[in-house]
Write an enzyme that holds these catalytic residues in place. Structure first.
Site, PDB file in Angstrom:
ATOM      1  N   HIS A  77       0.837  -1.207   0.000  1.00  0.00           N
ATOM      2  CA  HIS A  77       0.000   0.000   0.000  1.00  0.00           C
ATOM      3  C   HIS A  77       0.875   1.261   0.000  1.00  0.00           C
ATOM      4  O   HIS A  77       0.613   2.212  -0.742  1.00  0.00           O
ATOM      5  CB  HIS A  77      -0.879   0.049   1.256  1.00  0.00           C
ATOM      6  N   SER A  81       0.397  -8.878   1.549  1.00  0.00           N
ATOM      7  CA  SER A  81      -1.064  -8.871   1.577  1.00  0.00           C
ATOM      8  C   SER A  81      -1.513  -8.719   3.019  1.00  0.00           C
ATOM      9  O   SER A  81      -0.878  -9.257   3.938  1.00  0.00           O
ATOM     10  CB  SER A  81      -1.584 -10.205   1.033  1.00  0.00           C
TER      11      SER A  81
HETATM   12  P1  AMP Z   1      -6.438  -3.795  -0.445  1.00  0.00           P
HETATM   13  O1  AMP Z   1      -6.335  -3.000   0.813  1.00  0.00           O
HETATM   14  O2  AMP Z   1      -6.003  -5.211  -0.297  1.00  0.00           O
HETATM   15  O3  AMP Z   1      -7.773  -3.650  -1.121  1.00  0.00           O
HETATM   16  O4  AMP Z   1      -5.399  -3.152  -1.446  1.00  0.00           O
HETATM   17  C1  AMP Z   1      -5.467  -1.785  -1.780  1.00  0.00           C
HETATM   18  C2  AMP Z   1      -4.597  -1.547  -2.986  1.00  0.00           C
HETATM   19  O5  AMP Z   1      -3.255  -1.922  -2.688  1.00  0.00           O
HETATM   20  C3  AMP Z   1      -5.032  -2.388  -4.194  1.00  0.00           C
HETATM   21  O6  AMP Z   1      -4.917  -1.612  -5.377  1.00  0.00           O
HETATM   22  C4  AMP Z   1      -4.043  -3.509  -4.174  1.00  0.00           C
HETATM   23  O7  AMP Z   1      -3.828  -4.081  -5.444  1.00  0.00           O
HETATM   24  C5  AMP Z   1      -2.798  -2.815  -3.676  1.00  0.00           C
HETATM   25  N1  AMP Z   1      -1.873  -3.808  -3.106  1.00  0.00           N
HETATM   26  C6  AMP Z   1      -2.158  -4.798  -2.226  1.00  0.00           C
HETATM   27  N2  AMP Z   1      -1.070  -5.557  -1.990  1.00  0.00           N
HETATM   28  C7  AMP Z   1      -0.072  -5.046  -2.764  1.00  0.00           C
HETATM   29  C8  AMP Z   1       1.293  -5.399  -2.982  1.00  0.00           C
HETATM   30  N3  AMP Z   1       1.860  -6.424  -2.361  1.00  0.00           N
HETATM   31  N4  AMP Z   1       2.013  -4.644  -3.833  1.00  0.00           N
HETATM   32  C9  AMP Z   1       1.446  -3.591  -4.477  1.00  0.00           C
HETATM   33  N5  AMP Z   1       0.171  -3.206  -4.310  1.00  0.00           N
HETATM   34  C10 AMP Z   1      -0.581  -3.927  -3.473  1.00  0.00           C
END
Ligand code: AMP
Length: 289
Positions: free
Chosen positions: A37, A185
């Site tokens: 993030h 993640s």
């Molecule tokens: P989330 O909170 O899981 O919905 O993720 C929010 C944003 O962060 C989304 O656009 C995800 O694709 C991105 N994101 C999550 N994990 C990663 C990662 N390991 N590397 C880059 N971006 C990420």
């Protein structure tokens, strides 16, 4: 940095940025922030005058029996991570305001939502597309930042931003990984020590598939077979899907033959490891044709 709970106040503040001719970058998240993030926050910071982040565990993208209730919500640590990355505004969405009584308008992106995660999580992309449309309408950013880790989501969001003329430029940034390759993640928090040792196998199997394709393998079936055997070899992991598709459309390759033509190739995996369902992918850029 401002942390704002009300939707109207968020919209107003973003209006003011635009009125002052300041460009706005936006990063929607579910919170439980990690370096993946933060990489999006920093890129937004380097390209835009103001950075807005939303932290909202969007209930409509979770299906029955999924981890909505268990999803981690470390609010103070999340706000500290935003502050440290130079974020200007954090919108802390509330389900009551995002989905008030009488709510009945949904955004569905048809074809791109069907395979991969769409097949195993039938309501997921409808929830994602709806909330992203809402958030882009509230913040009205010049640019919005997403991670390649959620590859199918990035295609769905690009499509809806185009189709609904939302005006935001959608930027997709590379997956940030742990030292052993595991894609960062929020759900990695669910892994106990044993599962944490198994989880990097996903990234290794994807790297193997990539090498096979770059080495000239042309048959989807051969790549999938190798991928599945690499994933399952030592147990501790249950495959949800392991697929090789056209990267731009998420369609299957005609006749099961990989053509490195326009659009490239995506190799995508979802797997259950310990209590977590993890996803990861590699994209192989288009070849000369
Ligand atoms: P989330 O909170 O899981 O919905 O993720 C929010 C944003 O962060 C989304 O656009 C995800 O694709 C991105 N994101 C999550 N994990 C990663 C990662 N390991 N590397 C880059 N971006 C990420």
């Amino acid at each position: 940095m401002r942390a704002i709970e009300r939707l109207a106040e968020t919209a107003e503040r973003c209006d003011r940025y635009r009125a002052a001719a300041l460009s706005v970058g936006f990063v929607p998240t579910l919170g439980a922030l990690h370096d993946g993030h933060v990489s999006l926050f920093r890129r937004a910071k380097s390209e835009c005058d103001r950075v807005a982040v939303s932290i909202f565990v969007n209930p409509t993208q979770f299906g029955p029996g999924e981890d909505l209730a268990a999803y981690p919500r470390p609010r103070e640590a999340d706000l500290a991570a935003c502050r440290e990355a130079g974020v200007d505004l954090v919108f802390l969405g509330a389900a009551g305001e995002m989905y008030p009584a009488g709510f009945q308008t949904w955004v569905t992106v048809d074809e791109l939502s069907r395979p991969l995660c769409g097949a195993s999580r039938p309501v997921h992309f409808r929830g994602v597309a709806t909330v992203v449309t809402q958030l882009l309408s509230i913040v009205r950013p010049h640019r919005a930042y997403f991670g390649q880790k959620d590859y199918q989501q990035s295609l769905v969001v690009r499509r809806l931003a185009l189709d609904l003329h939302l005006g935001a430029e959608i930027r997709v940034l590379p997956t940030v990984r742990e030292a052993d390759g595991l894609a960062m993640s929020s759900r990695n928090r669910y892994l106990d020590a044993g599962a944490r040792r198994v989880a990097p196998r996903i990234a290794r199997a994807l790297a193997g598939a990539r090498e096979l394709i770059l080495g000239g393998e042309e048959h989807v079936e051969a790549v999938v077979a190798r991928l599945r055997s690499d994933l399952e070899r030592e147990g501790g992991l249950r495959i949800d899907y392991a697929e090789v598709l056209e990267a731009a459309t998420l369609r299957a390759f005609e006749g099961g033959l990989l053509r490195r033509g326009p659009g490239g190739i995506v190799v995508a995996v979802a797997a259950h490891v310990g209590g977590a369902r993890l996803i990861d992918n590699v994209v192989i850029a288009p070849g000369p044709g």
